[in-house]
Design a protein around this motif. Structure first.
Motif, short mmCIF file in Angstrom:
data_model
loop_
_atom_site.label_atom_id
_atom_site.label_comp_id
_atom_site.label_asym_id
_atom_site.label_seq_id
_atom_site.Cartn_x
_atom_site.Cartn_y
_atom_site.Cartn_z
N ASP A 10 -10.44 -12.19 -16.81
CA ASP A 10 -10.72 -10.75 -16.67
C ASP A 10 -10.44 -10.24 -15.25
N ALA A 11 -9.59 -10.94 -14.53
CA ALA A 11 -9.28 -10.53 -13.16
C ALA A 11 -8.51 -9.20 -13.15
N THR A 12 -8.61 -8.48 -12.04
CA THR A 12 -7.86 -7.23 -11.87
C THR A 12 -6.52 -7.54 -11.19
N LEU A 13 -5.44 -7.01 -11.76
CA LEU A 13 -4.13 -7.23 -11.16
C LEU A 13 -3.74 -6.09 -10.25
N LEU A 14 -3.16 -6.42 -9.11
CA LEU A 14 -2.68 -5.41 -8.17
C LEU A 14 -1.32 -5.85 -7.65
N PRO A 15 -0.55 -4.89 -7.08
CA PRO A 15 0.65 -5.30 -6.38
C PRO A 15 0.27 -6.11 -5.14
N GLY A 16 1.12 -7.01 -4.69
CA GLY A 16 0.86 -7.76 -3.47
C GLY A 16 0.56 -6.80 -2.32
N LEU A 17 -0.35 -7.21 -1.44
CA LEU A 17 -0.75 -6.33 -0.34
C LEU A 17 0.32 -6.32 0.76
N PRO A 274 0.45 11.25 6.14
CA PRO A 274 0.52 10.00 5.36
C PRO A 274 -0.03 8.82 6.17
N ILE A 275 -0.72 7.92 5.49
CA ILE A 275 -1.39 6.81 6.18
C ILE A 275 -0.98 5.48 5.55
N ALA A 276 -0.62 4.53 6.42
CA ALA A 276 -0.33 3.16 5.96
C ALA A 276 -1.22 2.20 6.73
N ALA A 277 -1.64 1.14 6.05
CA ALA A 277 -2.60 0.21 6.65
C ALA A 277 -1.92 -0.76 7.61
N GLY A 278 -2.58 -0.97 8.75
CA GLY A 278 -2.09 -1.94 9.72
C GLY A 278 -3.25 -2.62 10.42
N SER A 279 -3.32 -3.95 10.33
CA SER A 279 -4.50 -4.66 10.85
C SER A 279 -4.46 -4.87 12.37
N ALA A 311 -7.71 3.60 -0.14
CA ALA A 311 -7.49 2.52 0.82
C ALA A 311 -6.47 1.52 0.29
N ILE A 312 -6.55 1.23 -1.01
CA ILE A 312 -5.59 0.29 -1.62
C ILE A 312 -4.18 0.87 -1.57
N ARG A 313 -4.07 2.17 -1.77
CA ARG A 313 -2.74 2.80 -1.68
C ARG A 313 -2.13 2.66 -0.28
N THR A 314 -2.99 2.72 0.78
CA THR A 314 -2.45 2.59 2.14
C THR A 314 -1.83 1.22 2.36
N THR A 315 -2.29 0.22 1.60
CA THR A 315 -1.82 -1.15 1.82
C THR A 315 -0.86 -1.61 0.72
N THR A 316 -0.48 -0.67 -0.17
CA THR A 316 0.49 -1.00 -1.23
C THR A 316 1.60 0.06 -1.23
N ILE A 317 1.42 1.10 -2.01
CA ILE A 317 2.52 2.04 -2.25
C ILE A 317 2.91 2.82 -0.98
N CYS A 318 1.90 3.22 -0.17
CA CYS A 318 2.21 3.97 1.05
C CYS A 318 2.88 3.06 2.08
#
Ligand SMILES: [Zn+2]
Length: 374
Positions: A10-17, A274-279, A311-318
């Protein structure tokens, strides 16, 4: 025909981060190296050693679910190119990489004042710009060296690259279809960078409203390299074992900084930047891999008011869009690379579940498949 069924329960699937601001070839021990002589050990470390460090960090990123990264310098002389190519050739495991080679910068790179004799070492780490023609040459050199994009340190202390230098950098990079990531923290650097038409502002701590508007209008990404208060503390306080009163002062300063970051993220989002994630992780984390530690930035975005989905969008699609890879990665769709992760729980409800990644696939190959959560 010949296809394999993978049962993930029952895991949730996401695109790779995707992390759009990494430094895989740098790992500082915060206590000793950040202060007062920031990163001085960088200069004393051979690029060959750093590539091996990068290989280890790449593996740690991928195990945590990161299947693409944009690596922004501090890699010695072209160490990032060697790492990217080794991963691409399948010699070692790691995320797909875009690399910048040496960052272009004002005199001295990002180091504090160093004796003149250290200049050749600074040149291994930064391409110093002191004029328009040097700026043009530095971009061409980076492209020749193998850069996928150009990283520019627009401001360092009171040194700021000029508008003319920045315009030439962007013109030359865009002509060669390379994007420009601009490190700009506060002051005139922001207006100079956005005016020149860079593709992303890295950090952007103090940004005037008209610059936010210009960023929104030109679709210039903000890459907020923020951390949670806990994240900042782990970075700046924990490894030092300071006297309590000193520690309290730092924590107070950090929470003010943290509140400022939160407020500016709210404005940026409201104005449509527009915002993209960067650690921006470049230091050793106690008890966490580089990949695990890099997820902290997403927690900070949620703390600042983003929904987990945002937040997930910033680290995937954006992030994919910023990298110019929207056709390849960042979402699950036919025709894209099968970069897929599985998470126990529902990250749309609770972003911290991203730390419980049980399955990572890159380009259709299983990188990690652990039944139990960590
Ligand atoms: Zn950085």
């Amino acid at each position: 025909m010949g296809s394999e069924v993978i049962d993930l329960g029952d895991a949730t699937l996401l695109p790779g981060l995707i992390d759009t601001h990494t430094h895989l070839l740098t790992r500082l021990d915060t206590a000793k190296e950040i202060d007062p002589e920031k990163g001085i050990r960088i200069l004393q470390t051979e690029t060959s050693r750093r590539v091996l460090l990068g290989a280890a960090m790449a593996r740690e990123m991928m195990d945590a679910g990161y299947t693409s990264v944009r690596d922004l310098g501090n890699s010695g002389r072209n160490g990032d190119v060697a790492l990217r190519d080794a991963i691409e050739e399948g010699l070692i495991p790691g995320p797909r990489m875009q690399v910048s080679t040496r960052a272009l910068s004002p005199i001295g790179g990002q180091f504090r004042h160093l004796p003149a004799i250290s200049q050749p070492l600074v040149d291994e780490e930064y391409a110093v710009i002191t004029g328009v023609e040097e700026a043009r040459k530095a971009v061409r050199q980076a492209i020749y060296d193998g850069a996928d994009l150009i990283k520019v340190i627009v401001n360092k202390g009171s040194l700021v690259l000029s508008s003319d230098e920045m315009k030439v950098i962007v013109e030359e990079a865009h002509r060669a279809k390379r994007k420009v990531a601009a490190h700009a923290t506060h002051g005139p650097a922001l207006r100079i960078a956005t005016g020149a038409g860079v593709d992303s502002i890295e950090h952007g701590y103090i940004v005037p409203d008209d610059v936010w508007k210009e960023m929104a209008q030109k679709k210039i990404y903000l890459v907020p390299t923020d951390a949670t208060l806990e994240g900042y503390k782990a970075f700046l306080v924990t490894p030092r074992h300071l006297p309590l009163d000193e520690e309290m002062t730092i924590v107070r300063e950090l929470s003010t900084f943290n509140q400022g970051n939160t407020a500016r993220l709210t404005i940026a989002r409201k104005l449509g930047v527009p915002i993209a994630a960067g650690s921006d992780r470049y230091f050793r984390s106690e008890r966490q891999t580089r990949g695990q530690a890099s997820l902290d930035v997403l927690l900070s975005y949620v703390e600042a008011g983003m929904t987990p989905l945002e937040a997930i969008r910033t680290t995937t699609i954006c992030a994919a869009d910023l990298m110019g890879w929207a056709q390849k990665v960042g979402s699950l769709a036919p025709g894209k690379f099968a970069d897929i992760i599985a998470v126990k729980g529902d990250p749309m409800k609770d972003i911290t579940t991203l730390a419980r990644i049980s399955f990572v696939m890159k380009g259709g190959s299983i990188v990690r498949n652990s039944k139990q959560t960590k």
